[in-house]
Scaffold this motif. Structure first.
Motif, PDB file in Angstrom:
ATOM      1  N   PRO A 176       4.463  -6.361   1.845  1.00 47.00           N
ATOM      2  CA  PRO A 176       3.164  -6.506   1.181  1.00 47.00           C
ATOM      3  C   PRO A 176       3.051  -7.926   0.630  1.00 47.00           C
ATOM      4  CG  PRO A 176       4.243  -4.493   0.477  1.00 47.00           C
ATOM      5  CD  PRO A 176       5.246  -5.274   1.274  1.00 47.00           C
ATOM      6  N   ASN A 177       1.863  -8.511   0.690  1.00 53.37           N
ATOM      7  CA  ASN A 177       1.698  -9.898   0.234  1.00 53.37           C
ATOM      8  C   ASN A 177       1.392  -9.999  -1.253  1.00 53.37           C
ATOM      9  OD1 ASN A 177      -0.869  -8.937   0.231  1.00 53.37           O
ATOM     10  ND2 ASN A 177      -1.718 -10.439   1.640  1.00 53.37           N
ATOM     11  N   SER A 178       1.539  -8.904  -1.975  1.00 54.61           N
ATOM     12  CA  SER A 178       1.292  -8.892  -3.411  1.00 54.61           C
ATOM     13  C   SER A 178       2.277  -7.931  -4.078  1.00 54.61           C
ATOM     14  CB  SER A 178      -0.142  -8.428  -3.686  1.00 54.61           C
ATOM     15  OG  SER A 178      -0.307  -8.071  -5.038  1.00 54.61           O
ATOM     16  N   ASP A 179       2.712  -8.273  -5.291  1.00 48.27           N
ATOM     17  CA  ASP A 179       3.599  -7.386  -6.050  1.00 48.27           C
ATOM     18  C   ASP A 179       2.885  -6.115  -6.491  1.00 48.27           C
ATOM     19  OD1 ASP A 179       5.716  -9.094  -5.784  1.00 48.27           O
ATOM     20  OD2 ASP A 179       5.446 -10.054  -7.744  1.00 48.27           O
ATOM     21  N   GLU A 180       1.559  -6.107  -6.421  1.00 51.79           N
ATOM     22  CA  GLU A 180       0.784  -4.942  -6.840  1.00 51.79           C
ATOM     23  C   GLU A 180       0.633  -3.910  -5.729  1.00 51.79           C
ATOM     24  OE1 GLU A 180      -2.880  -6.337  -8.481  1.00 51.79           O
ATOM     25  OE2 GLU A 180      -1.868  -7.683  -9.873  1.00 51.79           O
TER      26      GLU A 180
ATOM     27  N   ASN B 152       9.492  -0.896   1.695  1.00 55.62           N
ATOM     28  CA  ASN B 152       8.427  -1.874   1.532  1.00 55.62           C
ATOM     29  C   ASN B 152       8.521  -3.043   2.493  1.00 55.62           C
ATOM     30  OD1 ASN B 152       6.407  -1.107  -0.099  1.00 55.62           O
ATOM     31  ND2 ASN B 152       7.135  -2.148  -1.917  1.00 55.62           N
ATOM     32  N   SER B 153       9.274  -2.882   3.581  1.00 59.29           N
ATOM     33  CA  SER B 153       9.338  -3.936   4.585  1.00 59.29           C
ATOM     34  C   SER B 153       9.798  -3.342   5.907  1.00 59.29           C
ATOM     35  CB  SER B 153      10.317  -5.028   4.140  1.00 59.29           C
ATOM     36  OG  SER B 153      11.622  -4.508   4.054  1.00 59.29           O
ATOM     37  N   PHE B 154       9.507  -4.071   6.981  1.00 62.33           N
ATOM     38  CA  PHE B 154      10.031  -3.708   8.293  1.00 62.33           C
ATOM     39  C   PHE B 154       9.943  -4.932   9.189  1.00 62.33           C
ATOM     40  CE2 PHE B 154       5.557  -2.795   8.458  1.00 62.33           C
ATOM     41  CZ  PHE B 154       5.162  -3.288   9.686  1.00 62.33           C
ATOM     42  N   ALA B 155      10.620  -4.874  10.325  1.00 65.10           N
ATOM     43  CA  ALA B 155      10.647  -6.007  11.238  1.00 65.10           C
ATOM     44  C   ALA B 155       9.957  -5.644  12.540  1.00 65.10           C
ATOM     45  CB  ALA B 155      12.088  -6.426  11.515  1.00 65.10           C
TER      46      ALA B 155
ATOM     47  N   PHE C 272      -1.167   0.152   3.213  1.00 66.60           N
ATOM     48  CA  PHE C 272      -1.024  -0.567   1.956  1.00 66.60           C
ATOM     49  C   PHE C 272      -1.724   0.243   0.882  1.00 66.60           C
ATOM     50  CE2 PHE C 272      -0.589  -4.342   4.727  1.00 66.60           C
ATOM     51  CZ  PHE C 272       0.580  -4.861   4.184  1.00 66.60           C
ATOM     52  N   LEU C 273      -1.086   0.389  -0.266  1.00 62.01           N
ATOM     53  CA  LEU C 273      -1.701   1.088  -1.385  1.00 62.01           C
ATOM     54  C   LEU C 273      -1.225   0.438  -2.677  1.00 62.01           C
ATOM     55  CD1 LEU C 273      -3.593   3.601  -1.457  1.00 62.01           C
ATOM     56  CD2 LEU C 273      -1.619   4.939  -2.103  1.00 62.01           C
ATOM     57  N   PRO C 274      -2.107   0.244  -3.657  1.00 67.41           N
ATOM     58  CA  PRO C 274      -1.659  -0.297  -4.950  1.00 67.41           C
ATOM     59  C   PRO C 274      -0.601   0.607  -5.585  1.00 67.41           C
ATOM     60  CG  PRO C 274      -4.041  -0.368  -4.801  1.00 67.41           C
ATOM     61  CD  PRO C 274      -3.557   0.445  -3.637  1.00 67.41           C
ATOM     62  N   LYS C 275       0.325   0.000  -6.295  1.00 70.49           N
ATOM     63  CA  LYS C 275       1.418   0.758  -6.923  1.00 70.49           C
ATOM     64  C   LYS C 275       0.913   1.758  -7.950  1.00 70.49           C
ATOM     65  CE  LYS C 275       4.998  -2.640  -6.165  1.00 70.49           C
ATOM     66  NZ  LYS C 275       5.919  -3.627  -6.723  1.00 70.49           N
ATOM     67  N   VAL C 276      -0.257   1.505  -8.537  1.00 65.52           N
ATOM     68  CA  VAL C 276      -0.774   2.381  -9.592  1.00 65.52           C
ATOM     69  C   VAL C 276      -1.528   3.588  -9.038  1.00 65.52           C
ATOM     70  CG1 VAL C 276      -0.901   0.541 -11.314  1.00 65.52           C
ATOM     71  CG2 VAL C 276      -2.867   0.975  -9.817  1.00 65.52           C
ATOM     72  N   ILE C 277      -1.740   3.649  -7.713  1.00 65.55           N
ATOM     73  CA  ILE C 277      -2.478   4.751  -7.104  1.00 65.55           C
ATOM     74  C   ILE C 277      -1.547   5.594  -6.248  1.00 65.55           C
ATOM     75  CG2 ILE C 277      -4.311   5.326  -5.459  1.00 65.55           C
ATOM     76  CD1 ILE C 277      -5.777   2.830  -6.323  1.00 65.55           C
ATOM     77  N   SER C 278      -1.655   6.919  -6.391  1.00 66.61           N
ATOM     78  CA  SER C 278      -0.864   7.834  -5.563  1.00 66.61           C
ATOM     79  C   SER C 278      -1.730   8.360  -4.426  1.00 66.61           C
ATOM     80  CB  SER C 278      -0.363   9.012  -6.392  1.00 66.61           C
ATOM     81  OG  SER C 278       0.542   8.564  -7.356  1.00 66.61           O
ATOM     82  N   PRO C 279      -1.153   8.449  -3.214  1.00 59.39           N
ATOM     83  CA  PRO C 279      -1.948   8.995  -2.106  1.00 59.39           C
ATOM     84  C   PRO C 279      -2.247  10.463  -2.333  1.00 59.39           C
ATOM     85  CG  PRO C 279       0.337   8.678  -1.449  1.00 59.39           C
ATOM     86  CD  PRO C 279       0.207   8.115  -2.818  1.00 59.39           C
ATOM     87  N   GLU C 280      -3.476  10.879  -1.997  1.00 61.24           N
ATOM     88  CA  GLU C 280      -3.901  12.256  -2.237  1.00 61.24           C
ATOM     89  C   GLU C 280      -4.175  13.034  -0.965  1.00 61.24           C
ATOM     90  OE1 GLU C 280      -7.176  12.238  -4.944  1.00 61.24           O
ATOM     91  OE2 GLU C 280      -6.039  11.162  -6.476  1.00 61.24           O
ATOM     92  N   LYS C 281      -4.770  12.369   0.041  1.00 63.39           N
ATOM     93  CA  LYS C 281      -5.094  13.100   1.267  1.00 63.39           C
ATOM     94  C   LYS C 281      -5.170  12.160   2.453  1.00 63.39           C
ATOM     95  CE  LYS C 281      -9.755  13.243  -0.517  1.00 63.39           C
ATOM     96  NZ  LYS C 281     -10.859  14.052  -0.919  1.00 63.39           N
TER      97      LYS C 281
END
Length: 181
Positions: free
Chosen positions: A59-63, A48-51, A158-167
């Motif tokens: 990410p600028n939000s915990d979500e 969740n981070s890189f330089a 960026f993707l919300p934690k509650v959503i899983s990537p599908e395609k």
């Protein structure tokens, strides 16, 4: 007693490894379009981070979380072919907007960052020294491949934690869709 001491000594190390290691969601998915041979080498949830450019990016939000999609492209055409990274969407999109007629449309979830190499699991904020510098805005937005040339890039979404990537959808390639679910 020796076993207990060894366990107590190694436990923090194993916890650290587990926290720093991104969760692999999918690996080695091959697809072809008219112009490209595409292989999704790895899809990971995190790190969740890189330089880049001496700054750390999170990410600028915990979500929200970062999804890393490492993709290899090979040009199948007999002429140069351009890949525009902003036209490679990760679905599901998570924002809907209204068009000028008041109709709901999905906002394209294009990569926020593009890296030249896969992120090291031992150092999730490893510096990208291959040319991209997100701190100054000097970033690779497209790639031109010569005939039969191949290149690998890691696209970070960026993707919300509650959503899983599908395609993964390559909009420049007649909407070639690669299922990663």
């Amino acid at each position: 007693m020796k076993t207990l001491k060894l366990t107590a000594f190694l436990l923090p190390f194993f916890v650290l490894i587990n926290c720093a290691t991104p969760l692999i969601l999918k690996q080695n998915i091959k697809s072809k379009s008219k112009n490209l041979e595409i292989e999704v080498l790895k899809v990971t949830d995190g790190p969740n981070s890189f330089a880049s450019g001496g700054k750390n990016f999170y990410p600028n939000s915990d979500e929200l979380r970062l999804i890393h999609v490492t993709v290899s492209f090979k040009n199948l055409k007999s002429v140069d072919h351009e890949i525009v990274f902003s036209r490679i969407a990760l679905e599901p999109t998570y924002v809907t907007i209204m068009d000028d007629k008041g109709k709901e449309v999905k906002k394209l979830n294009s990569p926020t960052f593009v890296r030249h190499f896969e992120v090291d699991v031992w150092n999730d904020v490893k510096e990208d020294v291959s040319g991209n510098n997100f701190a100054t805005g000097k970033v690779e937005t497209k790639l031109t491949l010569k005939p039969n040339e191949a290149a690998t890039r890691t696209l970070i979404y960026f993707l919300p934690k509650v959503i899983s990537p599908e395609k993964l959808i390559l909009l420049d390639e007649n909407s070639t869709t690669i299922s990663i679910k």
